[in-house]
Design a protein around this motif. Sequence first.
Motif, PDB file in Angstrom:
ATOM      1  N   TYR A  27       0.833  -1.197   0.000  1.00  0.00           N
ATOM      2  CA  TYR A  27       0.000   0.000   0.000  1.00  0.00           C
ATOM      3  C   TYR A  27       0.868   1.249   0.000  1.00  0.00           C
ATOM      4  O   TYR A  27       1.886   1.295   0.705  1.00  0.00           O
ATOM      5  CB  TYR A  27      -0.870   0.055   1.248  1.00  0.00           C
ATOM      6  N   CYS A  28       0.456   2.262  -0.735  1.00  0.00           N
ATOM      7  CA  CYS A  28       1.090   3.554  -0.571  1.00  0.00           C
ATOM      8  C   CYS A  28       0.163   4.437   0.264  1.00  0.00           C
ATOM      9  O   CYS A  28      -1.055   4.223   0.293  1.00  0.00           O
ATOM     10  CB  CYS A  28       1.417   4.216  -1.903  1.00  0.00           C
ATOM     11  N   ALA A  29       0.763   5.400   0.930  1.00  0.00           N
ATOM     12  CA  ALA A  29       0.010   6.268   1.818  1.00  0.00           C
ATOM     13  C   ALA A  29       0.627   7.658   1.828  1.00  0.00           C
ATOM     14  O   ALA A  29       1.844   7.807   1.638  1.00  0.00           O
ATOM     15  CB  ALA A  29      -0.005   5.693   3.232  1.00  0.00           C
ATOM     16  N   ALA A  30      -0.217   8.657   2.052  1.00  0.00           N
ATOM     17  CA  ALA A  30       0.222  10.047   2.094  1.00  0.00           C
ATOM     18  C   ALA A  30      -0.035  10.622   3.484  1.00  0.00           C
ATOM     19  O   ALA A  30      -1.108  10.430   4.056  1.00  0.00           O
ATOM     20  CB  ALA A  30      -0.516  10.868   1.045  1.00  0.00           C
ATOM     21  N   GLY A  31       0.966  11.321   3.998  1.00  0.00           N
ATOM     22  CA  GLY A  31       0.827  11.935   5.308  1.00  0.00           C
ATOM     23  C   GLY A  31       1.514  13.280   5.358  1.00  0.00           C
ATOM     24  O   GLY A  31       2.244  13.656   4.440  1.00  0.00           O
ATOM     25  N   GLN A  32       1.311  13.977   6.448  1.00  0.00           N
ATOM     26  CA  GLN A  32       1.875  15.314   6.557  1.00  0.00           C
ATOM     27  C   GLN A  32       3.348  15.290   6.925  1.00  0.00           C
ATOM     28  O   GLN A  32       4.038  16.299   6.789  1.00  0.00           O
ATOM     29  CB  GLN A  32       1.064  16.132   7.546  1.00  0.00           C
ATOM     30  N   ARG A  33       3.825  14.118   7.393  1.00  0.00           N
ATOM     31  CA  ARG A  33       5.256  13.979   7.632  1.00  0.00           C
ATOM     32  C   ARG A  33       5.620  12.516   7.463  1.00  0.00           C
ATOM     33  O   ARG A  33       4.749  11.654   7.422  1.00  0.00           O
ATOM     34  CB  ARG A  33       5.635  14.497   9.008  1.00  0.00           C
ATOM     35  N   SER A  34       6.916  12.255   7.387  1.00  0.00           N
ATOM     36  CA  SER A  34       7.385  10.889   7.128  1.00  0.00           C
ATOM     37  C   SER A  34       7.357  10.055   8.402  1.00  0.00           C
ATOM     38  O   SER A  34       8.394   9.655   8.929  1.00  0.00           O
ATOM     39  CB  SER A  34       8.807  10.926   6.558  1.00  0.00           C
ATOM     40  N   GLY A  35       6.159   9.808   8.882  1.00  0.00           N
ATOM     41  CA  GLY A  35       6.026   9.011  10.091  1.00  0.00           C
ATOM     42  C   GLY A  35       6.279   7.539   9.853  1.00  0.00           C
ATOM     43  O   GLY A  35       6.285   7.070   8.713  1.00  0.00           O
ATOM     44  N   ARG A  36       6.452   6.817  10.934  1.00  0.00           N
ATOM     45  CA  ARG A  36       6.713   5.388  10.835  1.00  0.00           C
ATOM     46  C   ARG A  36       5.525   4.546  11.289  1.00  0.00           C
ATOM     47  O   ARG A  36       5.599   3.320  11.286  1.00  0.00           O
ATOM     48  CB  ARG A  36       7.976   5.030  11.629  1.00  0.00           C
ATOM     49  N   ARG A  37       4.468   5.214  11.671  1.00  0.00           N
ATOM     50  CA  ARG A  37       3.262   4.504  12.078  1.00  0.00           C
ATOM     51  C   ARG A  37       2.159   4.736  11.055  1.00  0.00           C
ATOM     52  O   ARG A  37       1.998   5.844  10.549  1.00  0.00           O
ATOM     53  CB  ARG A  37       2.806   4.992  13.461  1.00  0.00           C
ATOM     54  N   SER A  38       1.384   3.714  10.797  1.00  0.00           N
ATOM     55  CA  SER A  38       0.319   3.840   9.811  1.00  0.00           C
ATOM     56  C   SER A  38      -0.704   4.888  10.216  1.00  0.00           C
ATOM     57  O   SER A  38      -1.306   5.540   9.354  1.00  0.00           O
ATOM     58  CB  SER A  38      -0.359   2.492   9.586  1.00  0.00           C
ATOM     59  N   SER A  39      -0.867   5.104  11.506  1.00  0.00           N
ATOM     60  CA  SER A  39      -1.851   6.085  11.987  1.00  0.00           C
ATOM     61  C   SER A  39      -1.478   7.518  11.623  1.00  0.00           C
ATOM     62  O   SER A  39      -2.314   8.417  11.698  1.00  0.00           O
ATOM     63  CB  SER A  39      -2.011   5.968  13.506  1.00  0.00           C
ATOM     64  N   GLU A  40      -0.226   7.728  11.224  1.00  0.00           N
ATOM     65  CA  GLU A  40       0.227   9.076  10.866  1.00  0.00           C
ATOM     66  C   GLU A  40      -0.092   9.438   9.418  1.00  0.00           C
ATOM     67  O   GLU A  40       0.174  10.553   8.985  1.00  0.00           O
ATOM     68  CB  GLU A  40       1.730   9.179  11.106  1.00  0.00           C
ATOM     69  N   TYR A  41      -0.624   8.482   8.678  1.00  0.00           N
ATOM     70  CA  TYR A  41      -0.921   8.711   7.261  1.00  0.00           C
ATOM     71  C   TYR A  41      -2.413   8.924   7.057  1.00  0.00           C
ATOM     72  O   TYR A  41      -3.244   8.232   7.643  1.00  0.00           O
ATOM     73  CB  TYR A  41      -0.390   7.552   6.420  1.00  0.00           C
ATOM     74  N   LEU A  42      -2.711   9.907   6.213  1.00  0.00           N
ATOM     75  CA  LEU A  42      -4.086  10.349   6.040  1.00  0.00           C
ATOM     76  C   LEU A  42      -4.819   9.629   4.910  1.00  0.00           C
ATOM     77  O   LEU A  42      -6.032   9.422   4.996  1.00  0.00           O
ATOM     78  CB  LEU A  42      -4.103  11.862   5.763  1.00  0.00           C
ATOM     79  N   TYR A  43      -4.097   9.337   3.867  1.00  0.00           N
ATOM     80  CA  TYR A  43      -4.728   8.786   2.659  1.00  0.00           C
ATOM     81  C   TYR A  43      -4.023   7.495   2.261  1.00  0.00           C
ATOM     82  O   TYR A  43      -2.791   7.405   2.346  1.00  0.00           O
ATOM     83  CB  TYR A  43      -4.669   9.800   1.512  1.00  0.00           C
ATOM     84  N   TRP A  44      -4.810   6.553   1.777  1.00  0.00           N
ATOM     85  CA  TRP A  44      -4.291   5.229   1.437  1.00  0.00           C
ATOM     86  C   TRP A  44      -4.797   4.788   0.082  1.00  0.00           C
ATOM     87  O   TRP A  44      -5.938   5.099  -0.299  1.00  0.00           O
ATOM     88  CB  TRP A  44      -4.736   4.202   2.481  1.00  0.00           C
ATOM     89  N   GLY A  45      -3.948   4.034  -0.618  1.00  0.00           N
ATOM     90  CA  GLY A  45      -4.398   3.372  -1.827  1.00  0.00           C
ATOM     91  C   GLY A  45      -5.065   2.055  -1.497  1.00  0.00           C
ATOM     92  O   GLY A  45      -5.152   1.651  -0.332  1.00  0.00           O
ATOM     93  N   GLN A  46      -5.505   1.374  -2.547  1.00  0.00           N
ATOM     94  CA  GLN A  46      -6.250   0.117  -2.360  1.00  0.00           C
ATOM     95  C   GLN A  46      -5.328  -1.082  -2.247  1.00  0.00           C
ATOM     96  O   GLN A  46      -5.770  -2.172  -1.870  1.00  0.00           O
ATOM     97  CB  GLN A  46      -7.238  -0.081  -3.510  1.00  0.00           C
ATOM     98  N   GLY A  47      -4.069  -0.900  -2.584  1.00  0.00           N
ATOM     99  CA  GLY A  47      -3.091  -1.977  -2.468  1.00  0.00           C
ATOM    100  C   GLY A  47      -2.857  -2.713  -3.764  1.00  0.00           C
ATOM    101  O   GLY A  47      -3.719  -2.767  -4.636  1.00  0.00           O
ATOM    102  N   THR A  48      -1.669  -3.294  -3.885  1.00  0.00           N
ATOM    103  CA  THR A  48      -1.325  -4.125  -5.029  1.00  0.00           C
ATOM    104  C   THR A  48      -0.583  -5.351  -4.512  1.00  0.00           C
ATOM    105  O   THR A  48       0.287  -5.243  -3.645  1.00  0.00           O
ATOM    106  CB  THR A  48      -0.481  -3.346  -6.062  1.00  0.00           C
ATOM    107  N   GLN A  49      -0.946  -6.513  -5.039  1.00  0.00           N
ATOM    108  CA  GLN A  49      -0.391  -7.776  -4.546  1.00  0.00           C
ATOM    109  C   GLN A  49       0.984  -8.037  -5.144  1.00  0.00           C
ATOM    110  O   GLN A  49       1.162  -7.949  -6.362  1.00  0.00           O
ATOM    111  CB  GLN A  49      -1.325  -8.932  -4.886  1.00  0.00           C
TER     112      GLN A  49
END
Length: 122
Positions: free
Chosen positions: A95-117
Amino acid sequence: QVQLVESGGGLVQAGGSLRLSCAASGRTFSRYAMGWFRQAPGKERELVATINWSADSTYYIDSVKGRFTISRDNAKYTVFLEMKSLKPEDTAVYYCAAGQRSGRRSSEYLYWGQGTQVTVSS
């Protein structure tokens, strides 16, 4: 709001390579730090790599250092994950994700893609 769409996953033999792409909508893409996460069956989602908005700072988990490279093209609203020397243990949904800073926790990211296998056969 940012919409993210991953592509580039697939089936590859151990030792092979894949390049994942994450295309973002919206002109605000360059304002966000980006991260790649992965989730294997039965396991929690884990961070793989991050890149800041200006691409001058990156982070990798130990298990992918020297094999994976994260990069971004702000003009094309895209972030990449180049994966080489793939191992069966790299098998996961990425999954790719966008956040306001380069955090290391998933909770720090605001937007997520649907994923690719990504599946790596031994």
